[in-house]
Scaffold this active site. Structure first.
Site, PDB file in Angstrom:
ATOM      1  N   GLY A  12       1.146  -1.580  -0.408  1.00  0.00           N
ATOM      2  CA  GLY A  12       0.434  -0.328  -0.026  1.00  0.00           C
ATOM      3  C   GLY A  12       0.854   1.276   0.034  1.00  0.00           C
ATOM      4  O   GLY A  12       0.239   2.530   0.443  1.00  0.00           O
ATOM      5  N   ASN A  14       1.315   3.299  -2.124  1.00  0.00           N
ATOM      6  CA  ASN A  14       0.794   4.584  -3.181  1.00  0.00           C
ATOM      7  C   ASN A  14      -0.198   4.559  -2.489  1.00  0.00           C
ATOM      8  O   ASN A  14      -0.793   5.282  -3.164  1.00  0.00           O
ATOM      9  CB  ASN A  14       1.463   3.399  -5.490  1.00  0.00           C
ATOM     10  CG  ASN A  14       2.273   3.167  -5.664  1.00  0.00           C
ATOM     11  OD1 ASN A  14       2.142   4.456  -6.047  1.00  0.00           O
ATOM     12  ND2 ASN A  14       2.622   2.298  -5.549  1.00  0.00           N
ATOM     13  N   HIS A 110       1.643   1.466 -13.167  1.00  0.00           N
ATOM     14  CA  HIS A 110       2.438   0.523 -13.512  1.00  0.00           C
ATOM     15  C   HIS A 110       4.003   0.300 -13.215  1.00  0.00           C
ATOM     16  O   HIS A 110       4.248   1.296 -13.746  1.00  0.00           O
ATOM     17  CB  HIS A 110       2.053  -0.589 -14.910  1.00  0.00           C
ATOM     18  CG  HIS A 110       2.860  -1.301 -15.677  1.00  0.00           C
ATOM     19  ND1 HIS A 110       2.582  -2.714 -15.231  1.00  0.00           N
ATOM     20  CD2 HIS A 110       4.089  -2.427 -16.065  1.00  0.00           C
ATOM     21  CE1 HIS A 110       3.835  -3.397 -15.519  1.00  0.00           C
ATOM     22  NE2 HIS A 110       4.583  -3.236 -15.957  1.00  0.00           N
ATOM     23  N   ASP A 151      -2.773  -3.600 -19.266  1.00  0.00           N
ATOM     24  CA  ASP A 151      -2.051  -2.525 -19.156  1.00  0.00           C
ATOM     25  C   ASP A 151      -1.734  -2.215 -20.589  1.00  0.00           C
ATOM     26  O   ASP A 151      -0.702  -1.320 -21.439  1.00  0.00           O
ATOM     27  CB  ASP A 151       0.039  -2.930 -18.630  1.00  0.00           C
ATOM     28  CG  ASP A 151      -0.001  -3.700 -17.593  1.00  0.00           C
ATOM     29  OD1 ASP A 151       0.851  -4.562 -17.159  1.00  0.00           O
ATOM     30  OD2 ASP A 151      -0.850  -2.847 -16.354  1.00  0.00           O
TER      31      ASP A 151
HETATM   32  C1  GRF Z   1       4.181  -1.834  -6.908  1.00  0.00           C
HETATM   33  O1  GRF Z   1       5.746  -1.122  -7.338  1.00  0.00           O
HETATM   34  C2  GRF Z   1       3.256  -0.982  -8.327  1.00  0.00           C
HETATM   35  O2  GRF Z   1       3.732  -0.830  -9.002  1.00  0.00           O
HETATM   36  C3  GRF Z   1       2.682  -2.422  -8.445  1.00  0.00           C
HETATM   37  O3  GRF Z   1       2.750  -2.886  -7.544  1.00  0.00           O
HETATM   38  C4  GRF Z   1       3.562  -2.529  -6.363  1.00  0.00           C
HETATM   39  C5  GRF Z   1       3.345  -2.705  -4.851  1.00  0.00           C
HETATM   40  O4  GRF Z   1       2.811  -1.568  -4.779  1.00  0.00           O
HETATM   41  N1  GRF Z   1       1.670  -2.159  -8.819  1.00  0.00           N
HETATM   42  P1  GRF Z   1       2.794  -0.902  -3.239  1.00  0.00           P
HETATM   43  O5  GRF Z   1       3.255  -0.402  -2.614  1.00  0.00           O
HETATM   44  O6  GRF Z   1       1.484  -1.776  -2.313  1.00  0.00           O
HETATM   45  O7  GRF Z   1       1.606   0.302  -3.852  1.00  0.00           O
END
Ligand code: GRF
Length: 200
Positions: A12, A14, A110, A151
């Site tokens: 999580g 992002n 992505h 994608d």
């Molecule tokens: C990240 O590298 C994102 O780009 C990919 O999943 C990974 C984990 O993301 N889609 P997060 O830390 O759970 O946001």
């Protein structure tokens, strides 16, 4: 206010970047109304709780058939009545029924410069392993609309990141997150919330 539902599967980071940018005012006129994880142990659900936001788990493991999971995921999203659905480290192929219901209102982050290192089998660390195996000197991240493909939707933003000598997949993943993902995803959400980027 732009109502945002965020779909997650893991750490999580992002999601955290979106929360941070909403809370510090960088993203205006937006709010996360629900976080949905397919993984009940996802730390992303803890992050949602820490930010006083509803987090729920809708896991394929809890349903007899994939169709039942797909319908439950659609229900879970519709109940939140979001304007925008953000896939932030979501490792589930989004079902057709969700794509139809939220046409041109789903975005994904992505961890590569699409069209490189994307599509079936390219997710999480696997992307960075492929980048290092190919020996490219520049990688990065992409925010794109989600359509029926993997994608393949319209690209909204990209940011390049250097690959350094000696990088491991984990070190490279962290750099791509810090220098690209956590910047371009909030930025695109901000542009959608302000109306600069149209959805729907
Ligand atoms: C990240 O590298 C994102 O780009 C990919 O999943 C990974 C984990 O993301 N889609 P997060 O830390 O759970 O946001």
């Amino acid at each position: 206010m732009l109502r945002i539902a965020v779909c997650v599967s893991g750490g999580g980071t992002n999601l955290e970047a979106i929360f941070k940018n909403i809370e510090n005012g960088t993203i205006e006129n937006a709010g996360i109304v629900r976080v949905i994880s397919n993984n009940k142990n996802a730390y992303a659900l803890t992050r949602a709780d820490d930010h006083n936001t509803e987090g729920i788990c809708i896991s394929p493991k809890d349903f007899e058939t994939r169709d039942e999971f797909n319908e439950a995921l659609l229900r879970g999203l519709k109940e939140a009545d979001p304007d925008l659905v953000v896939l932030a480290g979501f490792l589930v192929n989004v079902p057709e029924c969700v794509i139809r219901e939220f046409k041109n209102r789903i975005i994904n982050i992505h961890p590569s410069l699409i069209p490189s290192f994307c599509g079936k089998g390219y997710y999480g660390l696997k992307v960075h392993e492929a980048v290092l195996a190919r020996g490219v000197k520049v990688t990065g991240a992409t925010v794109h609309f989600v359509d029926e493909g993997i994608d393949t939707g319209k690209i909204l933003a990209q940011k390049a990141v250097s690959v350094m000598d000696g990088d491991t997949p984990e070190v490279l993943q962290r750099r791509v997150m810090e220098q690209a993902e956590w910047i371009i995803l909030p930025d695109i959400i901000s542009k959608i919330a302000s109306g600069e980027i149209k959805i729907g």
